[in-house]
Design an enzyme around this catalytic site. Structure first.
Site, mmCIF file in Angstrom:
data_model
loop_
_atom_site.group_PDB
_atom_site.id
_atom_site.type_symbol
_atom_site.label_atom_id
_atom_site.label_comp_id
_atom_site.label_asym_id
_atom_site.label_seq_id
_atom_site.Cartn_x
_atom_site.Cartn_y
_atom_site.Cartn_z
ATOM 1 N N ASN A 1 0.867 -1.194 0.000
ATOM 2 C CA ASN A 1 0.000 0.000 0.000
ATOM 3 C C ASN A 1 0.898 1.237 0.000
ATOM 4 O OD1 ASN A 1 0.610 0.757 2.816
ATOM 5 N ND2 ASN A 1 -0.508 -1.123 3.297
ATOM 6 N N ASP B 1 1.336 -8.894 1.332
ATOM 7 C CA ASP B 1 2.218 -7.933 2.016
ATOM 8 C C ASP B 1 2.581 -8.452 3.420
ATOM 9 O OD1 ASP B 1 3.561 -5.575 2.606
ATOM 10 O OD2 ASP B 1 1.773 -4.301 2.626
ATOM 11 N N GLY C 1 -6.769 -8.953 -4.507
ATOM 12 C CA GLY C 1 -7.241 -9.388 -3.188
ATOM 13 C C GLY C 1 -8.083 -8.286 -2.570
HETATM 14 N N1 AR6 Z 1 1.667 -15.706 -2.015
HETATM 15 C C1 AR6 Z 1 1.128 -15.365 -3.198
HETATM 16 N N2 AR6 Z 1 -0.032 -14.688 -3.328
HETATM 17 C C2 AR6 Z 1 -0.675 -14.363 -2.196
HETATM 18 C C3 AR6 Z 1 -0.191 -14.676 -0.904
HETATM 19 C C4 AR6 Z 1 1.049 -15.381 -0.842
HETATM 20 N N3 AR6 Z 1 1.589 -15.730 0.326
HETATM 21 N N4 AR6 Z 1 -1.066 -14.209 0.023
HETATM 22 C C5 AR6 Z 1 -2.080 -13.616 -0.665
HETATM 23 N N5 AR6 Z 1 -1.855 -13.718 -2.001
HETATM 24 P P1 AR6 Z 1 -3.686 -8.764 -1.547
HETATM 25 P P2 AR6 Z 1 -4.014 -6.246 -3.056
HETATM 26 C C6 AR6 Z 1 -2.657 -13.244 -3.137
HETATM 27 O O1 AR6 Z 1 -4.950 -8.536 -0.827
HETATM 28 O O2 AR6 Z 1 -5.321 -6.686 -3.566
HETATM 29 C C7 AR6 Z 1 -2.444 -5.464 1.796
HETATM 30 O O3 AR6 Z 1 -2.983 -5.289 3.075
HETATM 31 C C8 AR6 Z 1 -4.126 -12.970 -2.933
HETATM 32 O O4 AR6 Z 1 -4.884 -14.188 -2.938
HETATM 33 O O5 AR6 Z 1 -2.514 -9.263 -0.801
HETATM 34 O O6 AR6 Z 1 -3.018 -5.648 -4.019
HETATM 35 C C9 AR6 Z 1 -1.567 -4.303 1.378
HETATM 36 O O7 AR6 Z 1 -0.880 -3.722 2.476
HETATM 37 C C10 AR6 Z 1 -4.421 -12.099 -4.134
HETATM 38 O O8 AR6 Z 1 -4.618 -12.923 -5.293
HETATM 39 O O9 AR6 Z 1 -3.176 -7.404 -2.309
HETATM 40 C C11 AR6 Z 1 -2.547 -3.355 0.789
HETATM 41 O O10 AR6 Z 1 -3.184 -2.557 1.788
HETATM 42 C C12 AR6 Z 1 -3.135 -11.321 -4.336
HETATM 43 O O11 AR6 Z 1 -2.144 -11.986 -3.540
HETATM 44 C C13 AR6 Z 1 -3.574 -4.245 0.144
HETATM 45 O O12 AR6 Z 1 -3.506 -5.477 0.849
HETATM 46 C C14 AR6 Z 1 -3.208 -9.869 -3.905
HETATM 47 O O13 AR6 Z 1 -4.024 -9.753 -2.751
HETATM 48 C C15 AR6 Z 1 -3.237 -4.523 -1.295
HETATM 49 O O14 AR6 Z 1 -4.291 -5.217 -1.895
#
Ligand code: AR6
Length: 173
Positions: free
Chosen positions: A26, A36, A121
């Site tokens: 973020n 993250d 996500g």
């Molecule tokens: N390995 C690979 N992919 C993953 C993992 C992992 N360990 N964990 C989750 N994903 P998101 P965004 C996937 O929500 O939408 C955070 O709080 C997940 O299933 O992580 O860009 C940041 O600080 C999804 O497909 O990121 C920001 O505030 C993808 O990673 C916010 O979330 C992205 O999901 C960013 O939101």
């Protein structure tokens, strides 16, 4: 062949053996949930210490740190757009996340990189649309860059994995 340099896997990005992994961060770069949170937990507290020195990151841009306790030597932090329906520059901003991350990798002589599915996500970007942007921007980059040998798209779960697999022929033919 550009298509030979991409790979799609179902797994956890923190476990990838590549030189750099990309974090879907973020604007604060001070950690969060989702991927993250997983990256910060796996890298250890030194990652947050280095992130504190970066003064955040604008949406669509990217910044690089060390990987600390990760297998990966580097973490490239990028900030995807929040999905608001698609008319608020979300496609352009998401494309620039991939472009800027790949450019940072090339500038740092990184030969292998893994991406999560940025913005799909918590930020709510529809994964079918996001996967097309991820792959088309990567193809565009690889077509003119030879230093990057491997780009891995790490899907978290079978549903996302199937979606990415379905996107490959649309982009790479
Ligand atoms: N390995 C690979 N992919 C993953 C993992 C992992 N360990 N964990 C989750 N994903 P998101 P965004 C996937 O929500 O939408 C955070 O709080 C997940 O299933 O992580 O860009 C940041 O600080 C999804 O497909 O990121 C920001 O505030 C993808 O990673 C916010 O979330 C992205 O999901 C960013 O939101």
């Amino acid at each position: 062949m550009t298509a030979d340099r991409i790979e799609v896997v179902d797994g956890d990005i923190t476990q990838q053996t590549v030189e750099a992994i990309v974090n879907a961060a973020n604007n604060s770069l001070l950690g969060g949930g989702g991927v993250d949170g997983a990256i910060h937990r796996a890298a250890g507290p030194e990652l947050l210490e280095e992130c504190r020195t970066l003064n955040g990151c604008a949406t669509g841009e990217a910044k690089i740190t060390r990987g600390y306790r990760l297998h990966a030597s580097w973490v490239i932090h990028t900030v995807g757009p929040v999905w608001h329906g698609g008319n608020q520059s979300e496609p352009e901003l998401l494309a620039s996340c991939y472009r800027n991350s790949l450019e940072l990798a090339a500038e740092n002589n990184i030969a292998s990189i893994a991406f999560p599915s940025i913005s799909t996500g918590v930020y709510g970007y529809p994964i079918e649309l996001a996967s097309e942007i991820a792959m088309s921007e990567t193809k565009r980059f690889l077509d003119r860059n030879t230093s990057l040998k491997k780009v891995v798209f790490v899907c978290f779960g079978n549903r996302d994995y199937q979606c990415y697999l379905n996107t490959i022929p649309k982009i790479f033919g």
